[in-house]
Design an enzyme around this catalytic site. Structure first.
Site, PDB file in Angstrom:
ATOM      1  N   THR A  36       0.733  -0.546   0.119  1.00 59.15           N
ATOM      2  CA  THR A  36       0.429  -0.102  -0.174  1.00 59.15           C
ATOM      3  C   THR A  36       1.152   1.452   0.160  1.00 59.15           C
ATOM      4  OG1 THR A  36       0.180  -0.192   2.562  1.00 59.15           O
ATOM      5  CG2 THR A  36      -1.900  -1.181   1.254  1.00 59.15           C
TER       6      THR A  36
ATOM      7  N   GLU B 175      -6.229  -3.385  -0.993  1.00 61.23           N
ATOM      8  CA  GLU B 175      -6.344  -4.003  -0.710  1.00 61.23           C
ATOM      9  C   GLU B 175      -7.389  -5.857  -1.545  1.00 61.23           C
ATOM     10  OE1 GLU B 175      -5.438  -1.560   0.660  1.00 61.23           O
ATOM     11  OE2 GLU B 175      -4.854  -2.075   2.348  1.00 61.23           O
TER      12      GLU B 175
ATOM     13  N   LYS C 199      -4.713  12.599  -1.018  1.00 61.72           N
ATOM     14  CA  LYS C 199      -3.902  12.289  -2.311  1.00 61.72           C
ATOM     15  C   LYS C 199      -4.165  13.047  -3.440  1.00 61.72           C
ATOM     16  CE  LYS C 199      -4.067   7.561  -4.210  1.00 61.72           C
ATOM     17  NZ  LYS C 199      -5.944   6.121  -4.354  1.00 61.72           N
TER      18      LYS C 199
ATOM     19  N   TRP D 212       0.209   8.959  -1.790  1.00 65.33           N
ATOM     20  CA  TRP D 212      -0.667  10.272  -0.710  1.00 65.33           C
ATOM     21  C   TRP D 212       0.221  10.964   0.242  1.00 65.33           C
ATOM     22  CZ3 TRP D 212      -5.173   8.342  -0.073  1.00 65.33           C
ATOM     23  CH2 TRP D 212      -5.600   7.140  -0.106  1.00 65.33           C
TER      24      TRP D 212
HETATM   25  P1  AMP Z   1      -4.861   2.714  -2.859  1.00 67.39           P
HETATM   26  O1  AMP Z   1      -4.371   1.124  -1.846  1.00 67.39           O
HETATM   27  O2  AMP Z   1      -3.117   3.545  -3.576  1.00 67.39           O
HETATM   28  O3  AMP Z   1      -5.293   2.522  -4.345  1.00 67.39           O
HETATM   29  O4  AMP Z   1      -5.723   3.724  -2.355  1.00 67.39           O
HETATM   30  C1  AMP Z   1      -6.790   3.250  -2.328  1.00 67.39           C
HETATM   31  C2  AMP Z   1      -7.776   4.400  -1.760  1.00 67.39           C
HETATM   32  O5  AMP Z   1      -8.132   5.297  -2.716  1.00 67.39           O
HETATM   33  C3  AMP Z   1      -9.115   4.339  -1.206  1.00 67.39           C
HETATM   34  O6  AMP Z   1      -9.544   3.374   0.224  1.00 67.39           O
HETATM   35  C4  AMP Z   1      -9.933   5.658  -1.838  1.00 67.39           C
HETATM   36  O7  AMP Z   1      -9.507   6.071  -0.662  1.00 67.39           O
HETATM   37  C5  AMP Z   1      -8.928   6.571  -2.785  1.00 67.39           C
HETATM   38  N1  AMP Z   1     -10.046   6.010  -4.084  1.00 67.39           N
HETATM   39  C6  AMP Z   1      -9.614   5.420  -4.806  1.00 67.39           C
HETATM   40  N2  AMP Z   1     -10.663   5.395  -6.153  1.00 67.39           N
HETATM   41  C7  AMP Z   1     -11.303   6.221  -5.862  1.00 67.39           C
HETATM   42  C8  AMP Z   1     -11.983   6.876  -6.662  1.00 67.39           C
HETATM   43  N3  AMP Z   1     -12.418   6.783  -7.810  1.00 67.39           N
HETATM   44  N4  AMP Z   1     -13.112   8.460  -5.817  1.00 67.39           N
HETATM   45  C9  AMP Z   1     -12.221   8.517  -5.246  1.00 67.39           C
HETATM   46  N5  AMP Z   1     -11.398   7.543  -3.532  1.00 67.39           N
HETATM   47  C10 AMP Z   1     -10.284   6.275  -4.815  1.00 67.39           C
END
Ligand code: AMP
Length: 550
Positions: free
Chosen positions: A196, A340, A449, A454
């Site tokens: 992550t 995840e 983000k 992040w």
């Molecule tokens: P990652 O594991 O780095 O891809 O991050 C996942 C997180 O990104 C999710 O739990 C969301 O908080 C955020 N995220 C992913 N896709 C979206 C989306 N389409 N709109 C808003 N937040 C998103």
């Protein structure tokens, strides 16, 4: 007797007559070679030239790579890191490594050198396969830990003076046999490892299995999901180190779609050139990639005739982007997911009940994060753990479960609040409407983000509260035209102390990398708090909502 009782008592009541085969990545590989061998894979190399071959050629090279891996001493279960752009060689690793029973760890090249080194050591990677242009960076990353170094396999012409044990990718493959006696693998065998993005604390590893990758690709590829077919030419701009490029490296070969891999050049002009040259029909990436592409299209008043669909996820799609792309004949498909979850959870596509209704209603729905793909169960819970109403208004914490959702973290386990009774807590706070469209309204993770990367608000707050003039600091993410979200610090000064915005930013600049410094520092008297004394970030986000967008 309930259904659950029946299942518990009987196990397999009568075994079916179907073949008990393992769902492994080998199925995708065999399928593409036997059925779509003439479709192409095109990759842009570091020098800007295009490398072009067919899936049949790809198959031969994957076999050669497998022989090379065995010669290097890679054994089943070993971790092998990649440090590369989206290229044909990276694609070859996606198949050869897991198909010999080893695990590919696609490392995020945008992490700090210390973090890169941390994940390589945590994964206990045996080798790093690095693009030539990135080899110096991975060497520097390894040098952050004294005495630590693993051998490097350089993909492309290696720069001079690289220290340590080095191999050349092409020399390793040359003269190897073009077929391989692939082992039969259990579908639960780990295939890929992704960490992550660094949040607070250390990154956490998720180990995908062969089975989870196959099921994820099937569900993500359906017409109601990404809808990729053999007739498509797909260009994943989302990096292969960001949750396996959202499954595209398995999904496209599974259906025989042509793949266009953009390499290192991701500026708007290069992206547009490649779309035109290769007649790309679908591309995927975070909003930050598409905002400058949109600007470039408008500047040149250009329409990309082949490009029908952009799948945008990772952060919320800005409505203006959705509308501007539509004017140019491009449909935006919004997707949500997480490392995840392999990662795709929801995709925003029209459904029969609203497709021909008022256009404004359809637009509102399609701008939400979307409807769940099959094999991902979900629930939204309120404070007491009860499920919240499905009214599109009441927010709840989102939990998911399914065969492509992780049940634990690599080398950490599942003794964490995120894992409860077979469910995974996503950390996203969402609403669900009567049509089944999920919308993220907040994040319980305290993260910003920015451009797909992040930034930990907690880390920034801790630093800021170490400033001699600061009593309290709260960092929030606010909408930003270019980066989707940028951090803003809301600060309460100590009595009798003085500080100004540039001063605080400069002070932070000595402690964090430049892109993490909050765009604005706002001074207020009191930070609003929740009943349990936590900063009420949502209220601050509402109060300062348009601060960065005007
Ligand atoms: P990652 O594991 O780095 O891809 O991050 C996942 C997180 O990104 C999710 O739990 C969301 O908080 C955020 N995220 C992913 N896709 C979206 C989306 N389409 N709109 C808003 N937040 C998103």
């Amino acid at each position: 007797m309930s259904l659950t009782d029946i299942r518990l008592e009987t196990g397999v009541a009568v075994p079916g007559t179907m073949m008990d085969v393992q769902l492994t990545i080998g199925w995708i590989f065999e399928h593409v070679l036997r059925n779509h061998g003439r479709r192409e894979v095109v990759a842009r190399l570091d020098d800007g030239s295009l490398h072009r071959y067919t899936y049949a050629d790809f198959g031969r090279r994957v076999a050669q790579l497998a022989h090379a891996l065995v010669e290097l001493g890679i054994k089943p279960g070993d971790r092998v890191a990649s440090f590369g752009w989206n290229t044909h060689r990276h694609l070859e690793l996606y198949y050869a490594v897991p198909m010999i029973g080893a695990i590919l760890h696609a490392t995020n090249i945008r992490l700090f050198p210390e973090q890169v080194c941390w994940v390589l050591r945590h994964a206990e990677d045996r080798f790093v396969f690095a693009d030539a242009s990135l080899a110096p960076a991975v060497t520097r990353a390894m040098a952050t830990t004294p005495e630590y170094r693993i051998p490097l396999v350089v993909m492309g012409a290696a720069p001079a003076d690289l220290p340590g044990e080095l191999y050349d990718y092409e020399s390793l493959l040359a003269r190897q046999p073009e077929s391989f006696p692939w082992p039969d693998l259990d579908e639960r065998t780990a295939a890929m490892l992704c960490y992550t993005s660094a949040t607070t604390g250390d990154p956490k590893g998720v180990l995908y299995t062969h089975r989870s990758q196959v099921l994820h690709a099937m569900c993500a590829g359906l017409a109601a999901s990404l809808n990729i077919t053999q007739r498509d030419t797909v260009m994943p701009v989302v990096p292969m180190f960001h949750v396996n490029a959202w499954g595209v490296p398995y999904l496209c070969p599974m259906v025989g779609a042509k793949l266009v891999l953009p390499g290192a050049k991701l500026d708007p002009a290069s992206v547009i050139d490649l779309v035109q040259q290769e007649q790309v029909t679908m591309s995927l990436g975070v909003p930050t990639v598409w905002l400058p592409v949109r600007d470039e299209l408008e500047k040149r008043d250009l329409r990309l005739d082949s490009l029908k669909t952009l799948v945008i996820g990772g952060s919320a799609v800005p409505p203006s982007l959705f509308d501007d792309l539509k004017k140019r004949g491009i449909t935006t498909v919004h997707a949500w997911g997480m490392t995840e979850m392999s990662p795709i959870g929801t995709v925003s596509r029209p459904i029969a009940e609203i497709e021909h209704g008022p256009p404004e209603q359809l637009r509102t729905e399609l701008l939400k994060q979307g409807r769940f793909v099959p094999l991902v169960a979900w629930k939204l819970t309120g404070e007491e753990g009860n499920e919240v109403p499905r009214d599109g208004k009441t927010p709840g914490a989102l939990w998911v479960r399914g065969p492509s959702v992780t049940a634990s973290y690599y080398r950490i386990g599942n003794d964490l609040p995120a894992f409860e009774e077979g469910w995974f807590h996503t950390g996203d706070v969402c609403t669900m409407d009567e049509w089944g469209y999920l919308q993220i309204v907040d994040r319980s993770k305290d993260l910003v983000k920015s451009g797909g990367e992040w930034i930990s608000s907690v880390d920034l707050e801790n630093l800021l509260m170490g400033h001699p003039a600061v009593r309290e600091a709260c960092v929030i993410g606010l909408p930003h035209e270019r980066w989707v979200e940028r951090p803003v610090a809301v600060v309460v000064l100590r009595e009798g102390q003085q500080a100004d915005e540039p001063g605080i930013q400069a002070w932070l600049g000595e402690r964090v990398v430049k892109w993490m410094i909050p765009d604005r520092v706002i001074f207020i008297d009191v930070i609003p708090r929740t009943g349990v004394g936590k900063f009420l970030k949502r209220e601050l986000r509402e109060r300062f909502h348009s601060l960065l967008t005007g």
